[in-house]
Write a protein that holds these residues in place. Structure first.
Motif, PDB file in Angstrom:
ATOM      1  N   ILE A 123       0.846  -1.253  -0.011  1.00 45.96           N
ATOM      2  CA  ILE A 123      -0.046   0.014  -0.052  1.00 45.96           C
ATOM      3  C   ILE A 123       0.847   1.312   0.034  1.00 45.96           C
ATOM      4  O   ILE A 123       1.685   1.300   1.181  1.00 45.96           O
ATOM      5  CB  ILE A 123      -0.834  -0.124   1.162  1.00 45.96           C
ATOM      6  N   ALA A 124       0.842   1.934  -0.999  1.00 42.82           N
ATOM      7  CA  ALA A 124       1.796   2.983  -1.258  1.00 42.82           C
ATOM      8  C   ALA A 124       0.981   4.474  -1.349  1.00 42.82           C
ATOM      9  O   ALA A 124      -0.056   4.500  -2.098  1.00 42.82           O
ATOM     10  CB  ALA A 124       2.552   2.927  -2.491  1.00 42.82           C
ATOM     11  N   LYS A 125       1.554   5.421  -0.880  1.00 45.45           N
ATOM     12  CA  LYS A 125       1.055   7.013  -1.101  1.00 45.45           C
ATOM     13  C   LYS A 125       2.125   7.764  -0.747  1.00 45.45           C
ATOM     14  O   LYS A 125       2.783   7.792   0.474  1.00 45.45           O
ATOM     15  CB  LYS A 125       0.170   6.954   0.391  1.00 45.45           C
ATOM     16  N   GLY A 126       2.358   8.393  -1.812  1.00 45.34           N
ATOM     17  CA  GLY A 126       3.789   9.337  -1.936  1.00 45.34           C
ATOM     18  C   GLY A 126       4.831   8.536  -1.667  1.00 45.34           C
ATOM     19  O   GLY A 126       5.120   7.386  -2.296  1.00 45.34           O
ATOM     20  N   GLN A 127       5.785   8.996  -0.617  1.00 45.32           N
ATOM     21  CA  GLN A 127       7.021   8.136  -0.273  1.00 45.32           C
ATOM     22  C   GLN A 127       6.747   7.223   0.747  1.00 45.32           C
ATOM     23  O   GLN A 127       7.729   6.339   1.188  1.00 45.32           O
ATOM     24  CB  GLN A 127       7.779   9.216   0.093  1.00 45.32           C
ATOM     25  N   GLY A 128       5.379   7.181   1.093  1.00 41.59           N
ATOM     26  CA  GLY A 128       5.131   5.985   2.417  1.00 41.59           C
ATOM     27  C   GLY A 128       4.627   4.649   1.661  1.00 41.59           C
ATOM     28  O   GLY A 128       4.037   4.817   0.725  1.00 41.59           O
ATOM     29  N   ARG A 129       5.029   3.549   2.360  1.00 41.97           N
ATOM     30  CA  ARG A 129       4.818   2.301   1.945  1.00 41.97           C
ATOM     31  C   ARG A 129       4.392   1.638   3.173  1.00 41.97           C
ATOM     32  O   ARG A 129       5.077   1.585   4.341  1.00 41.97           O
ATOM     33  CB  ARG A 129       5.658   1.437   1.513  1.00 41.97           C
ATOM     34  N   TYR A 130       3.240   1.069   3.352  1.00 39.78           N
ATOM     35  CA  TYR A 130       2.637  -0.346   4.238  1.00 39.78           C
ATOM     36  C   TYR A 130       2.495  -1.579   3.565  1.00 39.78           C
ATOM     37  O   TYR A 130       2.120  -1.842   2.442  1.00 39.78           O
ATOM     38  CB  TYR A 130       1.335   0.153   4.763  1.00 39.78           C
ATOM     39  N   LEU A 131       3.454  -2.652   4.107  1.00 36.92           N
ATOM     40  CA  LEU A 131       3.392  -3.949   3.582  1.00 36.92           C
ATOM     41  C   LEU A 131       2.642  -4.870   4.393  1.00 36.92           C
ATOM     42  O   LEU A 131       2.956  -4.796   5.676  1.00 36.92           O
ATOM     43  CB  LEU A 131       4.922  -4.332   3.461  1.00 36.92           C
ATOM     44  N   LEU A 132       1.787  -5.586   3.865  1.00 38.72           N
ATOM     45  CA  LEU A 132       1.184  -6.656   4.479  1.00 38.72           C
ATOM     46  C   LEU A 132       1.568  -8.056   3.966  1.00 38.72           C
ATOM     47  O   LEU A 132       1.232  -8.122   2.759  1.00 38.72           O
ATOM     48  CB  LEU A 132      -0.379  -6.320   4.089  1.00 38.72           C
ATOM     49  N   GLY A 133       1.800  -8.912   4.785  1.00 37.03           N
ATOM     50  CA  GLY A 133       2.293 -10.300   4.367  1.00 37.03           C
ATOM     51  C   GLY A 133       3.610 -10.230   3.787  1.00 37.03           C
ATOM     52  O   GLY A 133       3.986 -11.413   3.395  1.00 37.03           O
ATOM     53  N   ALA A 134       4.515  -9.352   4.012  1.00 43.69           N
ATOM     54  CA  ALA A 134       5.879  -9.101   3.303  1.00 43.69           C
ATOM     55  C   ALA A 134       6.756 -10.155   4.251  1.00 43.69           C
ATOM     56  O   ALA A 134       6.535 -10.337   5.421  1.00 43.69           O
ATOM     57  CB  ALA A 134       6.235  -7.932   3.091  1.00 43.69           C
ATOM     58  N   GLN A 135       7.729 -10.506   3.564  1.00 42.24           N
ATOM     59  CA  GLN A 135       8.775 -11.479   4.488  1.00 42.24           C
ATOM     60  C   GLN A 135       9.298 -10.489   5.541  1.00 42.24           C
ATOM     61  O   GLN A 135       9.865  -9.578   5.222  1.00 42.24           O
ATOM     62  CB  GLN A 135       9.917 -11.992   3.538  1.00 42.24           C
TER      63      GLN A 135
END
Length: 266
Positions: free
Chosen positions: A157-169
């Motif tokens: 999930i990305a917005k601008g320079q921010g990222r949120y990762l769900l289920g990532a290693q």
């Protein structure tokens, strides 16, 4: 709604609303089970509801504490349900389906409504359990005559320079396993009802469910642009080694849960 100014109070109200439909006593242990808040916090909220006349303790066996919602609580629940049911915009905030196929779009909406009515999407039930929810979507969709399979993936999930990762290693918390799963319907639609951890850890007003066209390309399965400015991308560039075992562990529960669905909706 009184006494719901905290997340713990609000989720306790929703759990009571879900559990009291049978009209039976709710043992304290069952009331607290699965709630994502410390027990002292929940006991404080239960005490507030009892003091406000929303809960009462019937005469029970020695050593057993149970509660019954009062007529005041049930009246409040009816008022809440009527108000909620009249505001279709709430579903629009919770569910986004981007699909060109009209019948598939309608099925995804119906599926969401039914899962919501059963309480399966609430955080204290299965809202954060993506493996179980993807299996339930596949089980119910198959019963409706659709081809369905589970796909292991992760979400960015990305917005601008921010990222949120769900289920990532490497991003699993204690007691969790890495990875995420979604359901692929008819090889044309990706359905993700397991986004509770995004609501809990990223943004509390994030959609409860998303569905979009299944368009595998390189490591991407599909994507959605949200009105809030985020881009959601499902990827299968990495496969969780624990996903298959978790799906197997959940499998024995599927028939029982499907019977609940069938009993309510046929």
């Amino acid at each position: 709604m009184p006494l719901t100014d905290s997340m713990a109070g609000y989720e306790l109200f929703l759990k009571l609303a879900n559990d009291c439909r049978e009209g039976r006593e709710i043992p304290l242990g069952a009331l607290l089970a699965g709630m994502p808040h410390p027990e002292p916090v929940l006991l404080d909220e239960v005490g507030k509801m009892e003091a406000a006349g929303l809960l009462t303790r019937p005469a029970t066996r020695a050593g057993t504490i149970a509660y019954v919602p009062t007529p005041q609580f049930l009246a409040l629940l009816r008022q809440f349900s009527a108000q909620f049911g009249s505001q279709s915009i709430l579903r629009d905030q919770q569910l986004l389906v981007v699909a060109q196929d009209g019948p598939m779009h309608d099925f995804a909406v119906t599926l969401y409504d039914n899962f919501y009515d059963l309480g399966w999407l609430y955080l204290h039930n299965f809202g954060t359990a993506c493996f179980l929810l993807s299996s339930l979507v596949a089980r119910v969709a198959t019963a409706h005559g659709y081809r369905a399979r589970i796909e292991s993936c992760d979400v960015e999930i990305a917005k601008g320079q921010g990222r949120y990762l769900l289920g990532a290693q490497g991003h699993a918390k204690a007691g969790q396993i890495d990875g995420h799963t979604v359901c692929i319907l008819e090889e044309c639609m990706l359905v993700d009802f397991g986004l509770g951890n995004v609501r809990r850890n990223y943004r509390c007003d994030f959609p409860w469910a998303l569905a979009c066209g299944y368009q595998p390309e390189a490591a991407m399965l599909g994507g959605i642009a949200l009105a809030s400015g985020e881009t959601v991308i499902w990827k299968n560039d990495w496969q969780s080694p624990g996903a298959e075992a978790k799906l197997v562990r959940d499998a024995p529960h599927l028939d029982t849960l499907y019977q609940q669905y069938h009993a309510r909706f046929g």
